[in-house]
Design an enzyme around this catalytic site. Structure first.
Site, PDB file in Angstrom:
ATOM      1  CB  SER A 563      -0.889   0.092   1.305  1.00 40.16           C
ATOM      2  OG  SER A 563      -2.211   0.756   0.999  1.00 40.16           O
ATOM      3  CG  ASP A 649      -7.173  -2.151  -3.561  1.00 43.02           C
ATOM      4  OD1 ASP A 649      -7.705  -1.523  -2.703  1.00 43.02           O
ATOM      5  OD2 ASP A 649      -5.644  -2.199  -3.281  1.00 43.02           O
ATOM      6  CG  HIS A 684      -5.801  -2.546   0.090  1.00 51.07           C
ATOM      7  ND1 HIS A 684      -5.083  -1.714  -0.776  1.00 51.07           N
ATOM      8  CD2 HIS A 684      -5.437  -2.061   1.402  1.00 51.07           C
ATOM      9  CE1 HIS A 684      -4.209  -1.106  -0.204  1.00 51.07           C
ATOM     10  NE2 HIS A 684      -4.311  -1.184   1.089  1.00 51.07           N
TER      11      HIS A 684
END
Length: 711
Positions: A563, A649, A684
């Site tokens: 991320s 995501d 995600h």
């Protein structure tokens, strides 16, 4: 291409080539060209809900990338099977959580042997202690995650919240990986769901005191949690009442419940400002009580006891936070009174309030501790630990009128331990120790805390793990993990999966770089906006310090981050590619400039306080342009890179790693290979099933082993 990862025998040959379709636009008098903007689907909102809606040209390209990555890693198939087997062997498959009491019942989760998803359970509070493995004879399974997720490519439970009378359970789940949660209500007497279905929510739910309605957060068309709604059982979602609408697109809305149970907590916040409203859960009212109007850079969080509020805040220059009290009937800032004063360098991370005690979780110089204050006499004591580096967390629980708190402790060598602690007697009771069925000897491993000197002289903490019998001759492979954003602390806790690398001769290290809060709020501020480059140079300094200390060598380090930590990976790949044998960028935020210029994306407006708004500020534009990984890919050699993404995501969209990989391949002069793998059925967090997730971890570890020639 002249140099490739040690274990890779092919690199760019046969790699997919993304078509260039230049998109040109101007910002602050500068022209930006984006050759791969077309990889962002125009109907991305629809794709989040229905992955099959992805345009054919984009789907074909992503599938080609997945096939290329699988072919490049085909030689690791047996290794990956071994890794999955090892990691699964360390999981107590029928593990049970420690029951959390709430009046007549105790609630907990557990897994069945072979099960992918959790079971949400309860038992009578007076029942004998639940065994660490297997079911309790008095238990009731409230939600069977395996059954609910059967046949679905993705399934994840976000929350399961029981009503005050224990008659119903509001539970939410995501079946696409897109974090669009549906809330359902289960009648706990019959075990059946009611007809109520509340769609497109954040997953949060708080019951009204009467158990006939609950509040939730609705997502808007751009996936932002923007409204607090009330759903009354037996009615259609279209008739739900709006309690609160957040007018600023830069703020997200979240809900919770005070530990006292008296109030619904409605919080609107971005990364540096917050505002809290309270609603009486036991009155059929829409009267929200505003605690303190939002002020730029003012952060606060609220708990309640009797006629007073207890507030953790950074008000009045309390950079590392303090705790104040305020009268419930007039809680504005003018009436705030300090209870626990601010101490620079000692960050109060969490406030937990019980009927007779205030408990706070502090961290100083990357070491956490728990402080307990008796609200009767004001005396305090510390719950302390001896290891050099460790992780410590509080588990709030359901009850308020109790003197017992629960905390979880572990270190990089010590399996997780769950303790109940009596704030009055100071007695600790071990409720559970994490089992490692295939065996684990903590004495066979070493954990250390080192410090690297950053380019400006700051001391950057490093948490380290390796086998005690490892010969530290300067040549060991090393996996260096980093994050460094949003003030997130990277705990030095126990992770069984890591043993598969460490037992193969790896050193594992966490670089506690600026942008986190390991050394207080200033550590965070020194790694955001115009100071963001400190995060990258800190990570590079940690790599070099580990080389200088004899733990590893250049081209023996594999960097890993996800991320915002994936952005860190992209940045250090551009800045110091010579240090790394490989880089794993998991759902990487690498297209920073384009994303921060796109106000329609789910996270963009709330992210401007973290990164800056390049559309409005030329300074922010120049800062981001100077480090954005996608915009700074250079004609140089790069290490082997594995980029991972998820099609659904909503946080780091799939096109960010796809665009980055395409530009790397056409710009770099040597090295690689550059591999992209997009999970076409997840978002995600990757795969939701606990064993499916092991396949993804095995892929990362196999890549790391291959990059250093150990596969």
């Amino acid at each position: 291409m002249t140099e490739i990862g040690r274990g890779f025998h092919a690199h760019q040959t046969g790699a997919p080539v993304a078509e260039t379709r230049p998109r040109r636009f101007g910002v602050h008098g500068r022209e930006i060209t984006d050759d791969y903007a077309w990889l962002k689907a125009a109907n991305w909102q629809e794709v989040l809900k229905d992955p099959s809606a992805l345009p054919e040209d984009i789907a074909a390209y992503l599938k080609a990338e997945n096939a290329f990555a699988e072919a490049a890693l085909a030689g690791t198939a047996a290794l990956r099977r071994d890794l999955v087997s090892e990691m699964r062997g360390r999981i107590q498959e029928d593990e049970s959580g420690v029951p959390d009491p709430d009046g007549p019942y105790a609630y907990y989760t557990r897994h069945r042997e072979g099960g992918q998803h959790p079971l949400v359970c309860r038992r009578p509070a007076a029942s004998p202690k639940v065994p660490e493995t297997g079911p309790d004879p008095d238990e009731t399974i409230l939600i069977d995650g395996d059954r609910e997720g059967e046949g679905l490519p993705f399934f994840e439970i976000a929350a399961a919240v029981h009503s005050d009378d224990h008659a119903r359970l509001a539970w939410s789940a995501d079946t696409k990986g897109s974090e669009l949660y549906t809330i359902r209500v289960r009648d706990l007497a019959t075990g059946l769901d009611l007809d109520d279905r509340v769609e497109a929510t954040s997953g949060e739910a708080v019951w009204a005191g009467d158990g006939d309605s609950f509040w939730y957060v609705a997502l808007d068309a751009n996936h932002r949690p923007a409204k607090v709604m009330r759903h009354r059982l037996g009615t259609a979602q279209t008739s739900d009442e709006t309690l609160y609408t957040e007018p600023d697109a830069g703020y997200f809305v979240h809900i919770g419940q005070t530990q006292s149970g008296a109030f619904l907590d409605v919080t609107a916040s971005d990364h540096e400002t917050s505002e809290v409203r309270l609603l009486d859960r036991h009155a059929d009212s829409t009267r929200l009580r505003l605690v303190q109007p939002r002020e730029p850079l003012l952060i606060y969080a609220v708990e309640h006891r009797g006629d007073r509020l207890f507030i953790r805040t950074n008000a009045d220059g309390a950079e590392d936070f303090k705790i104040i009290t305020a009268p419930l009937d007039d809680p504005g800032r003018a009436n705030w009174t300090d209870l626990v004063p601010h101490r620079p360098g000692v960050m109060i991370r969490h406030l937990h309030l019980l009927a007779g005690h205030l408990i706070r979780l502090e961290i100083e110089n990357a070491r956490p501790r728990i402080i307990v204050r008796d609200l009767g006499d004001g005396r305090e004591h510390t719950v302390a630990f001896a290891e050099e580096a460790y992780a410590l967390g509080l588990q709030p629980g359901h009850e308020f009128d109790t003197a017992t708190i629960r905390f979880v402790y572990s270190s990089m060598t010590t399996p997780s331990e769950t303790w109940d602690y009596d704030c009055r007697s100071r007695e600790r009771v071990l409720r559970k120790r994490q089992a490692v069925p295939s065996g684990h000897d903590p004495a066979a491993y070493v954990t250390r805390r080192l410090f690297a000197t950053a380019s400006d002289g700051e001391q950057v903490p490093i948490s380290l793990l390796h086998r005690r019998d490892l010969e530290l001759d300067g040549g060991a492979p090393l996996l260096l993990y980093g994050y460094g954003s949003y003030g997130t602390l990277m705990p030095a806790g126990f992770r069984t999966n890591l043993l598969s690398l460490v037992d193969r001769g790896f050193v594992y290290a966490i670089a506690h770089v600026r942008g986190g809060t390991e050394k207080g709020w200033r550590w965070y501020l020194d790694g955001k906006r115009e100071k963001k480059p400190n995060t990258f140079t800190d990570f590079i300094a940690c790599a070099r310090a580990l080389i200088a200390a004899g733990y590893t060598a250049e081209k023996r380090i594999v960097a890993h981050g996800g991320s915002a930590g994936g952005m860190l990976m992209g940045a250090v790949a551009n800045l110091a590619p010579e240090l790394f044998a490989g880089i794993v960028a998991d759902v990487p935020f690498v297209d920073v400039l384009n994303t921060m210029l796109d106000a329609e994306l789910p996270l963009t407006p709330p992210e401007w306080p973290e990164w800056g708004n390049p559309a409005e500020s030329e300074t922010a534009f120049e800062t981001i342009l100077a480090y954005s990984p996608y915009d700074n890919v250079a004609a140089q050699d790069y290490p082997a890179i594995l980029a991972l993404g998820g099609l659904t995501d909503p946080r780091v969209t799939y096109w960010e790693p796809a665009k980055w990989v395409a530009r790397l391949r056409t710009t770099m002069t040597g090295g690689g290979p550059i591999l992209l793998r997009i999970n076409m059925e997840a978002g995600h967090g990757g795969a939701a099933g606990r064993f499916d997730r092991l396949e993804e971890v095995a892929l990362i570890y196999a890549f790391a082993l291959m990059a250093v020639g150990k596969a």
